[in-house]
Motif scaffolding. Sequence first.
Motif, PDB file in Angstrom:
ATOM      1  N   SER A 157      30.652  38.961  42.792  1.00  0.00           N
ATOM      2  CA  SER A 157      29.754  39.963  43.082  1.00  0.00           C
ATOM      3  C   SER A 157      30.550  41.356  43.365  1.00  0.00           C
ATOM      4  CB  SER A 157      28.769  39.774  44.062  1.00  0.00           C
ATOM      5  OG  SER A 157      27.902  40.363  44.458  1.00  0.00           O
ATOM      6  N   VAL A 158      29.979  42.271  42.549  1.00  0.00           N
ATOM      7  CA  VAL A 158      30.758  43.757  42.986  1.00  0.00           C
ATOM      8  C   VAL A 158      32.287  43.542  42.811  1.00  0.00           C
ATOM      9  CG1 VAL A 158      30.486  45.758  44.253  1.00  0.00           C
ATOM     10  CG2 VAL A 158      28.931  43.864  44.849  1.00  0.00           C
ATOM     11  N   PHE A 159      32.607  42.813  41.786  1.00  0.00           N
ATOM     12  CA  PHE A 159      34.242  42.528  41.756  1.00  0.00           C
ATOM     13  C   PHE A 159      34.926  43.925  40.964  1.00  0.00           C
ATOM     14  CE2 PHE A 159      36.356  38.420  42.570  1.00  0.00           C
ATOM     15  CZ  PHE A 159      35.668  38.455  43.542  1.00  0.00           C
ATOM     16  N   GLU A 160      33.655  44.680  40.187  1.00  0.00           N
ATOM     17  CA  GLU A 160      34.179  45.873  39.735  1.00  0.00           C
ATOM     18  C   GLU A 160      35.043  46.633  40.862  1.00  0.00           C
ATOM     19  OE1 GLU A 160      30.603  44.855  37.251  1.00  0.00           O
ATOM     20  OE2 GLU A 160      31.400  44.622  39.379  1.00  0.00           O
ATOM     21  N   VAL A 161      34.233  46.788  41.857  1.00  0.00           N
ATOM     22  CA  VAL A 161      35.008  47.366  43.033  1.00  0.00           C
ATOM     23  C   VAL A 161      36.034  46.719  43.704  1.00  0.00           C
ATOM     24  CG1 VAL A 161      34.563  48.137  45.281  1.00  0.00           C
ATOM     25  CG2 VAL A 161      32.751  48.342  43.555  1.00  0.00           C
ATOM     26  N   VAL A 162      36.166  45.531  43.896  1.00  0.00           N
ATOM     27  CA  VAL A 162      37.063  44.425  44.322  1.00  0.00           C
ATOM     28  C   VAL A 162      38.394  44.685  43.724  1.00  0.00           C
ATOM     29  CG1 VAL A 162      37.898  42.090  44.983  1.00  0.00           C
ATOM     30  CG2 VAL A 162      35.833  42.924  45.679  1.00  0.00           C
ATOM     31  N   TYR A 164      39.190  46.920  41.402  1.00  0.00           N
ATOM     32  CA  TYR A 164      39.827  48.183  41.463  1.00  0.00           C
ATOM     33  C   TYR A 164      40.668  48.348  42.278  1.00  0.00           C
ATOM     34  CZ  TYR A 164      40.122  53.247  41.279  1.00  0.00           C
ATOM     35  OH  TYR A 164      40.562  54.585  40.973  1.00  0.00           O
ATOM     36  N   PHE A 165      40.655  48.028  43.662  1.00  0.00           N
ATOM     37  CA  PHE A 165      41.525  47.874  44.594  1.00  0.00           C
ATOM     38  C   PHE A 165      42.564  46.787  44.701  1.00  0.00           C
ATOM     39  CE2 PHE A 165      37.759  50.663  45.767  1.00  0.00           C
ATOM     40  CZ  PHE A 165      38.561  51.776  46.140  1.00  0.00           C
ATOM     41  N   LEU A 166      42.130  45.710  44.294  1.00  0.00           N
ATOM     42  CA  LEU A 166      42.979  44.577  44.591  1.00  0.00           C
ATOM     43  C   LEU A 166      43.616  43.891  43.338  1.00  0.00           C
ATOM     44  CD1 LEU A 166      40.992  42.411  47.033  1.00  0.00           C
ATOM     45  CD2 LEU A 166      42.982  44.110  47.566  1.00  0.00           C
ATOM     46  N   GLY A 167      43.039  44.462  42.131  1.00  0.00           N
ATOM     47  CA  GLY A 167      43.595  43.869  40.852  1.00  0.00           C
ATOM     48  C   GLY A 167      42.905  42.892  40.435  1.00  0.00           C
ATOM     49  N   PRO A 168      43.150  42.267  39.258  1.00  0.00           N
ATOM     50  CA  PRO A 168      42.302  41.109  38.842  1.00  0.00           C
ATOM     51  C   PRO A 168      42.516  39.692  39.753  1.00  0.00           C
ATOM     52  CG  PRO A 168      43.786  41.999  37.162  1.00  0.00           C
ATOM     53  CD  PRO A 168      44.095  42.640  38.261  1.00  0.00           C
ATOM     54  N   GLN A 169      41.499  39.217  39.881  1.00  0.00           N
ATOM     55  CA  GLN A 169      41.422  37.914  40.962  1.00  0.00           C
ATOM     56  C   GLN A 169      41.310  36.651  39.975  1.00  0.00           C
ATOM     57  OE1 GLN A 169      41.258  38.437  44.443  1.00  0.00           O
ATOM     58  NE2 GLN A 169      42.180  40.380  43.527  1.00  0.00           N
ATOM     59  N   PRO A 170      42.068  35.492  40.558  1.00  0.00           N
ATOM     60  CA  PRO A 170      41.997  34.427  39.869  1.00  0.00           C
ATOM     61  C   PRO A 170      40.636  33.868  39.696  1.00  0.00           C
ATOM     62  CG  PRO A 170      42.892  34.132  42.255  1.00  0.00           C
ATOM     63  CD  PRO A 170      42.720  35.536  41.817  1.00  0.00           C
ATOM     64  N   TRP A 220      34.610  41.868  53.885  1.00  0.00           N
ATOM     65  CA  TRP A 220      35.239  40.690  52.976  1.00  0.00           C
ATOM     66  C   TRP A 220      35.451  40.990  51.724  1.00  0.00           C
ATOM     67  CZ3 TRP A 220      30.294  40.372  55.341  1.00  0.00           C
ATOM     68  CH2 TRP A 220      29.093  40.284  54.549  1.00  0.00           C
ATOM     69  N   MET A 221      34.840  42.251  51.082  1.00  0.00           N
ATOM     70  CA  MET A 221      35.248  42.581  49.655  1.00  0.00           C
ATOM     71  C   MET A 221      36.634  42.851  49.512  1.00  0.00           C
ATOM     72  SD  MET A 221      32.598  42.308  47.792  1.00  0.00           S
ATOM     73  CE  MET A 221      30.886  42.009  47.908  1.00  0.00           C
ATOM     74  N   VAL A 222      37.187  43.906  50.288  1.00  0.00           N
ATOM     75  CA  VAL A 222      38.579  44.155  50.251  1.00  0.00           C
ATOM     76  C   VAL A 222      39.176  43.956  51.780  1.00  0.00           C
ATOM     77  CG1 VAL A 222      40.226  45.782  49.749  1.00  0.00           C
ATOM     78  CG2 VAL A 222      38.124  45.622  48.506  1.00  0.00           C
ATOM     79  N   PRO A 223      39.539  42.717  52.149  1.00  0.00           N
ATOM     80  CA  PRO A 223      39.605  42.325  53.437  1.00  0.00           C
ATOM     81  C   PRO A 223      40.739  43.346  54.329  1.00  0.00           C
ATOM     82  CG  PRO A 223      39.664  40.267  52.381  1.00  0.00           C
ATOM     83  CD  PRO A 223      39.712  41.558  51.291  1.00  0.00           C
ATOM     84  N   ASP A 224      41.637  43.985  53.544  1.00  0.00           N
ATOM     85  CA  ASP A 224      42.417  44.701  54.521  1.00  0.00           C
ATOM     86  C   ASP A 224      42.225  46.418  53.936  1.00  0.00           C
ATOM     87  OD1 ASP A 224      43.133  45.009  51.519  1.00  0.00           O
ATOM     88  OD2 ASP A 224      45.227  44.894  51.965  1.00  0.00           O
ATOM     89  N   GLN A 244      33.565  61.178  35.214  1.00  0.00           N
ATOM     90  CA  GLN A 244      32.639  60.224  34.367  1.00  0.00           C
ATOM     91  C   GLN A 244      31.431  59.866  34.738  1.00  0.00           C
ATOM     92  OE1 GLN A 244      35.201  56.782  33.451  1.00  0.00           O
ATOM     93  NE2 GLN A 244      37.178  58.272  33.158  1.00  0.00           N
ATOM     94  N   GLY A 245      30.752  60.279  36.115  1.00  0.00           N
ATOM     95  CA  GLY A 245      29.878  59.769  36.540  1.00  0.00           C
ATOM     96  C   GLY A 245      29.859  58.504  37.305  1.00  0.00           C
ATOM     97  N   PRO A 246      28.773  58.212  37.976  1.00  0.00           N
ATOM     98  CA  PRO A 246      28.747  57.176  38.762  1.00  0.00           C
ATOM     99  C   PRO A 246      29.632  55.821  38.458  1.00  0.00           C
ATOM    100  CG  PRO A 246      26.582  57.926  38.491  1.00  0.00           C
ATOM    101  CD  PRO A 246      27.433  58.371  37.380  1.00  0.00           C
ATOM    102  N   PHE A 247      30.106  55.376  39.463  1.00  0.00           N
ATOM    103  CA  PHE A 247      30.987  54.326  39.221  1.00  0.00           C
ATOM    104  C   PHE A 247      30.056  52.953  39.144  1.00  0.00           C
ATOM    105  CE2 PHE A 247      33.627  50.448  40.910  1.00  0.00           C
ATOM    106  CZ  PHE A 247      34.718  50.481  39.945  1.00  0.00           C
ATOM    107  N   VAL A 248      30.035  52.237  37.981  1.00  0.00           N
ATOM    108  CA  VAL A 248      29.077  51.050  37.799  1.00  0.00           C
ATOM    109  C   VAL A 248      29.745  49.981  38.069  1.00  0.00           C
ATOM    110  CG1 VAL A 248      27.757  50.010  36.346  1.00  0.00           C
ATOM    111  CG2 VAL A 248      27.851  52.290  36.183  1.00  0.00           C
ATOM    112  N   ALA A 249      29.086  48.971  39.046  1.00  0.00           N
ATOM    113  CA  ALA A 249      29.417  47.461  39.487  1.00  0.00           C
ATOM    114  C   ALA A 249      28.164  46.659  39.267  1.00  0.00           C
ATOM    115  CB  ALA A 249      29.901  47.517  40.830  1.00  0.00           C
ATOM    116  N   HIS A 250      28.237  45.441  39.575  1.00  0.00           N
ATOM    117  CA  HIS A 250      27.202  44.619  39.406  1.00  0.00           C
ATOM    118  C   HIS A 250      27.315  43.600  40.381  1.00  0.00           C
ATOM    119  CE1 HIS A 250      27.460  46.349  35.257  1.00  0.00           C
ATOM    120  NE2 HIS A 250      26.263  45.935  35.259  1.00  0.00           N
ATOM    121  N   SER A 251      26.075  43.394  41.471  1.00  0.00           N
ATOM    122  CA  SER A 251      26.038  42.376  42.406  1.00  0.00           C
ATOM    123  C   SER A 251      25.479  40.894  41.781  1.00  0.00           C
ATOM    124  CB  SER A 251      25.128  42.917  43.426  1.00  0.00           C
ATOM    125  OG  SER A 251      23.697  42.999  42.982  1.00  0.00           O
ATOM    126  N   ALA A 252      25.721  40.051  42.192  1.00  0.00           N
ATOM    127  CA  ALA A 252      25.487  38.544  41.794  1.00  0.00           C
ATOM    128  C   ALA A 252      24.568  38.095  42.945  1.00  0.00           C
ATOM    129  CB  ALA A 252      26.363  37.715  41.484  1.00  0.00           C
TER     130      ALA A 252
END
Length: 264
Positions: A157-162, A164-170, A220-224, A244-252
């Motif tokens: 959920s909202v991992f486009e934001v996550v 962006y700051f933390l890099g690809p998650q496992p 808890w999205m970006v804990p640090d 480019q306009g709004p930053f788009v993400a998707h919640s689950a």
Amino acid sequence: MNAHPTGPTTPATFDDLVAEADAAPTEGWDFSWFEGRATEARPSWRYAEAMARRLAEAAASLDIQTGGGEVLASAATLPPLAVATEGWPANVAKATALLHPRGVAVVASPEDAPLPFADGAFDLVTSRHPVRARFDEIARVLRPGGTYFAQHVGPASVFEVVEYFLGPQPEDVRNGRHPDRERAEAEAAGLEVVDLRAERLRMEFFDIGAVVHFLRKVVWMVPDFSVEKYRPRLRELHHQIQAQGPFVAHSARHLFELRKPVRA
């Protein structure tokens, strides 16, 4: 968040936007600060309304991880016995002030601790966006025939934001809240699945302040996360939004309705 975009209404400079968001209070689950600055589509099942209908018919209810109590307080009718738990001290105080006048007892209880209630104490347990659902504890405090009705945060959920700051998650992190996994946990605790629905919903962030406030509020999205630690990356995203306009993400989100069986 507001479901109807109106565009940014705040100062355009990066420093002003970030400073304003960094100073804004984050207690409770009131998202009115995002009005005109971010949007999130709502699930089709309209959780708060569906929860309110069940509360009106319940005799004893428990709302787990109630936040500031805003969702529970939105119900017009509450059961004769209504209790809520919350683990964050600032939210405990806010929920107490909001819910005590409605006759709701607010109990300070850590999110990962056993529920401080007797077996079979409630015929309805609710929760909106629990950090983690302890299905064994939910099953324990429900009466036979009782219901758990909740809206959970789903996988990635909202991992486009996550990311962006933390890099690809496992993959195990991306799928950590998968509804199939939670279904299995609920069934292992002896609960029957009455309904399970899942949706992915579009979100838009219109300015960098909305991103900062979101990450400060949903910790808890970006804990640090802190503005100072991520200032260069925030500045890059600010320029991206401007160009480019709004930053788009998707919640689950997924909806759970579970029942504790009545044993013969």
